[in-house]
Design a protein around this motif. Structure first.
Motif, mmCIF file in Angstrom:
data_model
loop_
_atom_site.group_PDB
_atom_site.id
_atom_site.type_symbol
_atom_site.label_atom_id
_atom_site.label_comp_id
_atom_site.label_asym_id
_atom_site.label_seq_id
_atom_site.Cartn_x
_atom_site.Cartn_y
_atom_site.Cartn_z
ATOM 1 N N ALA A 12 0.834 -1.209 0.000
ATOM 2 C CA ALA A 12 0.000 0.000 0.000
ATOM 3 C C ALA A 12 0.869 1.260 0.000
ATOM 4 C CB ALA A 12 -0.930 0.007 1.210
ATOM 5 N N ALA A 13 2.000 1.191 0.727
ATOM 6 C CA ALA A 13 2.934 2.330 0.736
ATOM 7 C C ALA A 13 3.465 2.606 -0.669
ATOM 8 C CB ALA A 13 4.093 2.055 1.697
ATOM 9 N N LEU A 14 3.728 1.535 -1.429
ATOM 10 C CA LEU A 14 4.175 1.698 -2.807
ATOM 11 C C LEU A 14 3.092 2.349 -3.664
ATOM 12 C CD1 LEU A 14 6.116 -1.606 -3.543
ATOM 13 C CD2 LEU A 14 6.978 0.715 -3.922
ATOM 14 N N VAL A 15 1.844 1.932 -3.462
ATOM 15 C CA VAL A 15 0.729 2.513 -4.209
ATOM 16 C C VAL A 15 0.623 4.006 -3.910
ATOM 17 C CG1 VAL A 15 -1.781 2.508 -4.528
ATOM 18 C CG2 VAL A 15 -0.546 0.342 -4.324
ATOM 19 N N VAL A 16 0.617 4.354 -2.617
ATOM 20 C CA VAL A 16 0.483 5.755 -2.210
ATOM 21 C C VAL A 16 1.655 6.588 -2.719
ATOM 22 C CG1 VAL A 16 0.442 7.325 -0.225
ATOM 23 C CG2 VAL A 16 -0.944 5.242 -0.196
ATOM 24 N N SER A 17 2.875 6.063 -2.568
ATOM 25 C CA SER A 17 4.056 6.837 -2.961
ATOM 26 C C SER A 17 4.166 6.975 -4.475
ATOM 27 C CB SER A 17 5.328 6.208 -2.386
ATOM 28 O OG SER A 17 5.475 4.883 -2.835
ATOM 29 N N ASN A 18 3.696 5.980 -5.229
ATOM 30 C CA ASN A 18 3.697 6.093 -6.681
ATOM 31 C C ASN A 18 2.633 7.072 -7.165
ATOM 32 O OD1 ASN A 18 5.319 3.991 -8.645
ATOM 33 N ND2 ASN A 18 5.233 3.293 -6.537
ATOM 34 N N MET A 19 1.530 7.171 -6.433
ATOM 35 C CA MET A 19 0.444 8.055 -6.853
ATOM 36 C C MET A 19 0.682 9.502 -6.442
ATOM 37 S SD MET A 19 -2.865 5.623 -6.118
ATOM 38 C CE MET A 19 -4.096 6.698 -6.851
ATOM 39 N N ILE A 20 0.962 9.731 -5.165
ATOM 40 C CA ILE A 20 1.142 11.111 -4.695
ATOM 41 C C ILE A 20 2.555 11.561 -5.036
ATOM 42 C CG2 ILE A 20 1.102 12.685 -2.730
ATOM 43 C CD1 ILE A 20 -0.838 10.847 -1.344
ATOM 44 N N GLY A 204 -0.019 5.132 -10.967
ATOM 45 C CA GLY A 204 0.589 4.393 -9.857
ATOM 46 C C GLY A 204 -0.424 3.578 -9.082
ATOM 47 N N TRP A 205 -1.728 3.749 -9.394
ATOM 48 C CA TRP A 205 -2.758 2.977 -8.690
ATOM 49 C C TRP A 205 -2.572 1.470 -8.920
ATOM 50 C CZ3 TRP A 205 -5.190 0.129 -12.313
ATOM 51 C CH2 TRP A 205 -5.318 0.652 -13.607
ATOM 52 N N ASN A 206 -1.908 1.117 -9.999
ATOM 53 C CA ASN A 206 -1.704 -0.306 -10.333
ATOM 54 C C ASN A 206 -0.335 -0.823 -9.916
ATOM 55 O OD1 ASN A 206 -0.288 1.272 -12.123
ATOM 56 N ND2 ASN A 206 -0.960 0.197 -13.956
ATOM 57 N N SER A 207 0.454 0.011 -9.231
ATOM 58 C CA SER A 207 1.880 -0.284 -9.031
ATOM 59 C C SER A 207 2.147 -1.608 -8.327
ATOM 60 C CB SER A 207 2.549 0.860 -8.266
ATOM 61 O OG SER A 207 1.853 1.142 -7.076
ATOM 62 N N ALA A 208 1.389 -1.921 -7.278
ATOM 63 C CA ALA A 208 1.671 -3.144 -6.518
ATOM 64 C C ALA A 208 1.469 -4.405 -7.357
ATOM 65 C CB ALA A 208 0.801 -3.197 -5.267
ATOM 66 N N SER A 209 0.623 -4.320 -8.393
ATOM 67 C CA SER A 209 0.376 -5.510 -9.226
ATOM 68 C C SER A 209 1.606 -5.881 -10.060
ATOM 69 C CB SER A 209 -0.824 -5.265 -10.153
ATOM 70 O OG SER A 209 -0.529 -4.252 -11.106
ATOM 71 N N TYR A 210 2.539 -4.959 -10.230
ATOM 72 C CA TYR A 210 3.742 -5.236 -11.011
ATOM 73 C C TYR A 210 4.722 -6.134 -10.259
ATOM 74 C CZ TYR A 210 2.494 -1.636 -14.434
ATOM 75 O OH TYR A 210 1.864 -0.921 -15.412
ATOM 76 N N ILE A 211 4.561 -6.232 -8.948
ATOM 77 C CA ILE A 211 5.515 -7.013 -8.138
ATOM 78 C C ILE A 211 4.785 -8.105 -7.349
ATOM 79 C CG2 ILE A 211 7.239 -5.181 -7.967
ATOM 80 C CD1 ILE A 211 6.058 -4.619 -5.127
ATOM 81 N N ILE A 212 3.788 -8.716 -7.952
ATOM 82 C CA ILE A 212 2.961 -9.692 -7.243
ATOM 83 C C ILE A 212 3.798 -10.833 -6.660
ATOM 84 C CG2 ILE A 212 2.432 -10.958 -9.378
ATOM 85 C CD1 ILE A 212 -0.359 -11.518 -8.140
ATOM 86 N N GLU A 213 4.902 -11.199 -7.332
ATOM 87 C CA GLU A 213 5.748 -12.287 -6.831
ATOM 88 C C GLU A 213 6.537 -11.887 -5.582
ATOM 89 O OE1 GLU A 213 7.941 -14.532 -9.908
ATOM 90 O OE2 GLU A 213 6.791 -13.357 -11.355
ATOM 91 N N GLU A 214 6.620 -10.591 -5.286
ATOM 92 C CA GLU A 214 7.339 -10.120 -4.109
ATOM 93 C C GLU A 214 6.393 -9.839 -2.936
ATOM 94 O OE1 GLU A 214 9.847 -6.815 -5.123
ATOM 95 O OE2 GLU A 214 10.760 -7.864 -6.814
ATOM 96 N N ILE A 215 5.078 -10.077 -3.126
ATOM 97 C CA ILE A 215 4.079 -9.807 -2.089
ATOM 98 C C ILE A 215 3.689 -11.112 -1.400
ATOM 99 C CG2 ILE A 215 1.752 -8.923 -1.620
ATOM 100 C CD1 ILE A 215 2.062 -7.101 -4.042
ATOM 101 N N ASN A 216 3.683 -11.088 -0.091
ATOM 102 C CA ASN A 216 3.255 -12.244 0.696
ATOM 103 C C ASN A 216 1.732 -12.400 0.596
ATOM 104 O OD1 ASN A 216 3.611 -14.398 2.536
ATOM 105 N ND2 ASN A 216 3.016 -13.073 4.229
ATOM 106 N N GLN A 217 1.245 -13.611 0.350
ATOM 107 C CA GLN A 217 -0.191 -13.903 0.195
ATOM 108 C C GLN A 217 -0.866 -12.889 -0.746
ATOM 109 O OE1 GLN A 217 -1.093 -13.988 4.586
ATOM 110 N NE2 GLN A 217 -1.930 -16.003 4.091
ATOM 111 N N ALA A 225 -4.094 -3.750 -0.609
ATOM 112 C CA ALA A 225 -3.146 -2.651 -0.802
ATOM 113 C C ALA A 225 -3.640 -1.665 -1.857
ATOM 114 C CB ALA A 225 -1.783 -3.215 -1.205
ATOM 115 N N LEU A 226 -4.159 -2.193 -2.973
ATOM 116 C CA LEU A 226 -4.638 -1.329 -4.053
ATOM 117 C C LEU A 226 -5.823 -0.475 -3.609
ATOM 118 C CD1 LEU A 226 -4.463 -3.719 -7.160
ATOM 119 C CD2 LEU A 226 -2.937 -1.828 -6.625
#
Length: 427
Positions: A12-20, A204-217, A225-226
């Motif tokens: 979620a921090a990645l989403v927020v930081s990519n957007m703002i 950046g709203w989609n940013s976390a989806s780019y690293i799905i393999e690095e996200i736990n569960q 997060a999104l």
């Protein structure tokens, strides 16, 4: 070696930081030049948030279907043709991630100039290099760096909104206008072109989806997060823009980039310097987030394409160091490619085209593959997104032909390089 994975909070921090980033602190000046009604301007930001939320639903489903890091590259390559995935990575390499890094670094220097330092391109370049160093060691270090500066970003945004609502406007008349002219302004081409600036601010709203393999569960944590990131940013954007209008005049804000300095100097006087300082500091999280996400998309492409293959290499902690530094170098080169508004416009236009293509892949998700909205209603969401997106692209092409053609030239060059890459691979 076991790879450290991140939880929903870091995602979620990645989403927020990519957007703002730069968009919300710079684009109001371009909007208010043509749109004077407060309801029109706030509606722009509500529509942007609505589209980002729709996009978050769609990307959660796409990520759940493909289960592979790489975002648009994976979705477009697997759904349509490798050319489309290749183009998404080409656009992201030069425009989607590198250009926002350049804009954020340039905006930092602009906001810090209030201290009389006369900072310029050299400072912007130095900041990109420093952040790239922090991104180059491990996910654990990247996570800590990202979380610290995102917390700073969130606290600063909340404080800024609180100050703006607490103080009575010193400017008379201010830019607040709740007249009936908003219905006419909705029909203006300027409304559509202003939407492209807004959609850039929501990039950046989609940013976390780019690293799905690095996200736990990821099946549970990615949608969480999104959605949390998008909702927080949407509320923040609407409130920040209201505050900027409340404490600034139309004449003072029109055509300006440092709109936060202008509005908050009317509240805080000479004490506005701390606002500029924190705007600059929170942009560090933006630079960091784009380097993190962009390098993973580039790495996914590098694993499947010969010309890019040198960027697939990882260090012992599975960090794509070469991809990070290629993005950093391109960002530095883009700083010399034109002024702020030109980069802003062609970047926004090309990213809108890319978002349109990527969202269209949602129509190929079968009903029994859906995990969140398990009904045919889901397909209404990409339809709404595509309608708005095509509307925006059409008017930007008409109103900003020079910047639009430059953006289309970047896409055309990507097509040429794709076929050259494939022919090289065959030989």
């Amino acid at each position: 070696m076991t790879q450290h994975k991140i939880g929903w909070k870091t995602a979620a921090a990645l989403v927020v930081s990519n957007m703002i980033g730069t968009g919300v602190f710079t684009s109001l000046g371009y909007q208010i030049s043509d749109l004077k009604n407060t309801q029109t301007i706030l509606l722009l930001w509500v529509i942007g948030g609505f589209l980002a939320l729709i996009g978050a639903f769609i990307y959660s489903e796409l990520a759940s279907k493909f289960k592979q890091s790489g975002g648009d590259y994976i979705y477009l390559s697997r759904t349509y043709h490798p050319l489309f995935g290749y183009l998404s990575s080409w656009i992201s390499l030069f425009v989607g991630f590198s250009a926002p890094i350049s804009l954020a670094a340039l905006a930092m220097s602009k906001y810090l100039n209030i201290f009389g330092f006369n900072l310029g391109r050299e400072f912007a370049i130095a900041m990109i290099l420093i952040v790239a160093i922090f991104q180059s060691f491990s996910i654990n270090l990247s996570s800590r760096f990202q979380n610290v500066f995102t917390i700073l970003k969130v606290v600063f945004i909340i404080v800024l909104i609180g100050i703006g609502f607490y103080f009575v406007p010193e400017v008379s008349p201010n830019a607040i206008n709740f007249g009936s002219s908003w219905t006419n302004e909705l029909m203006l081409p300027a409304f559509a072109t202003s939407l492209v600036y807004v959609t850039f601010a929501y990039t950046g709203w989609n940013s976390a989806s780019y690293i799905i393999e690095e996200i736990n569960q990821p099946k549970k944590n990615l949608p969480k997060a999104l959605f949390i990131g998008v909702i927080f940013v949407t509320l923040s954007y609407v409130l920040i823009n209201f505050v900027l209008l409340k404490h600034g005049s139309v004449d003072a804000l029109s055509g300006k980039e440092d709109v936060a300095n202008i509005s908050f100097s009317n509240i805080l006087g000479t004490n506005v310097k701390w606002v500029s300082c924190f705007i600059a500091l929170q942009l560090i999280a933006t630079i960091s987030g784009y380097l993190w996400i962009g390098s993973r998309l580039t790495q996914a492409t590098a694993k499947e394409n010969k010309l890019w293959s040198f960027m697939a290499k990882e260090n012992k902690n599975r960090i794509p160091v070469r991809a990070i530094w290629v993005h950093a170098i391109i960002s530095i080169l883009l700083i010399f490619s034109g002024d702020f508004e030109v980069i802003f416009t062609y970047t926004s236009f090309v990213l809108q085209i890319l978002a349109t293509l990527a969202i269209s892949t949602a129509f190929f998700i079968k009903k029994d593959q859906l995990t969140i909205i398990k009904s045919r209603f889901f397909y209404v969401l990409p339809t709404i997104f595509l309608a708005f997106s095509l509307y925006i692209c059409y008017f930007v092409l008409i109103q900003k032909p020079k910047e639009s053609l430059f953006g289309l030239g970047i896409i055309a060059l990507g097509i040429i390089i794709f076929f050259f890459d494939k022919n090289t691979s065959k030989k």
